[in-house]
Design an enzyme around this catalytic site. Structure first.
Site, PDB file in Angstrom:
ATOM      1  CD  GLU A 154      57.945 -43.399  18.332  1.00  0.00           C
ATOM      2  OE1 GLU A 154      57.149 -43.099  17.436  1.00  0.00           O
ATOM      3  OE2 GLU A 154      58.779 -42.589  18.813  1.00  0.00           O
ATOM      4  CD  GLU A 248      56.760 -37.886  16.212  1.00  0.00           C
ATOM      5  OE1 GLU A 248      57.629 -37.665  17.082  1.00  0.00           O
ATOM      6  OE2 GLU A 248      56.604 -38.996  15.679  1.00  0.00           O
TER       7      GLU A 248
END
Length: 272
Positions: A154, A248
């Site tokens: 990420e 998230e």
């Protein structure tokens, strides 16, 4: 087919972070199923925090899958990172991530490397840190491949790392690896800070995009900020993305309301 997921954190030290549900995994699974999510994404403190048999029973009971598992507990709890100047810390970071990969693979779930990538600082140059990061991704990506799951890397925004912030730099990093088993996790919150155009960045990521954190401009749930998600959804379809869009997000104003807002946007944008 693009599917939906909701995040669940079991890490006490991460309280206040951007996860929709907290601590109560059975309750989170029940709510996820009730609202119509396809999967849960689990942020656990260590590979042994959740009993495998209990999780398998929960997933079967609620017809859910595990979209991904986070490794950030290694940073939040133990301050481990893959680019530390200390070789012992780098080795322990890989060991921790390897354990999370092993656990997630039992459920067909890829592990995520985000905060544990670290940053360059002090006597460590950016070039050296990126070399250590690439070496770790080669090693861990191959380990995940042997277990039949990809590994997600990420890019984070500039306030969280000074290594890789943008999709094009993430693609360059991955294309420099021997393994093709490491995919990008495209988090639209980070992209909202770093990219000129989120949809175009996703198109440039193309086949490398393996997972998406689907939130709003303020890290609240989709529909609770000012981000236009329609072009993002169009771009994901254009690149043939078939993974999860996972929330998230902060549990604001509550976990259930954040989850409900997310699934409503997902149904609107990704209904088959």
């Amino acid at each position: 087919m693009i599917q939906s997921a909701i995040t669940v954190s079991l890490v006490k030290e991460a309280e206040g972070g951007p996860f929709v549900y907290w601590h109560d995994l059975p309750g989170a699974c029940a709510k996820a199923a009730e609202l119509g999510f396809d999967a849960v994404e689990i942020f656990a403190p260590n590979p042994d925090a959740v009993d495998d048999d209990e999780l398998k029973a929960l997933l079967e009971k609620h017809s859910l899958k595990v979209a991904a598992v986070g490794t950030g507990g290694g940073w939040v709890i133990h301050k481990l990172m893959l680019t530390s100047a200390d070789p012992e810390i780098r080795a322990k970071a890989r060991e921790f991530i390897r354990g999370i990969i092993d656990w997630g693979a039992v459920f067909g779930a890829p592990a995520i490397i985000g905060s544990m990538q670290g940053r360059f600082e002090g006597d460590v140059s950016k070039e050296q840190a990126l070399e250590w990061l690439a070496e770790a991704l080669e090693d861990l990506g191959a380990h995940a491949a042997a277990l039949g799951v990809p590994l997600f890397y990420e890019p984070l925004n500039r306030y969280e790392t000074n290594l890789i912030n943008r999709t094009e730099d993430g693609v360059r990093l991955l294309e420099g690896l021997t393994t093709d088993n490491v995919k990008l996790l495209s988090d639209v919150f980070h992209m909202n800070i770093e990219e000129a155009n989120i949809a175009d960045a996703l198109r440039s990521g193309g086949k490398h995009v393996g997972h998406v954190h689907f939130v709003d401009s303020n890290r609240r749930a989709t529909g609770m900020g000012h981000m236009d998600h329609a072009p993002i959804a169009d771009a994901l379809r254009e690149i043939g993305y078939e993974g999860y869009v996972s929330a998230e997000a902060f549990p604001i104003p509550s976990s259930d309301e954040a989850a409900r807002s997310t699934i409503e946007v997902c149904r609107k944008l990704f209904a088959s």
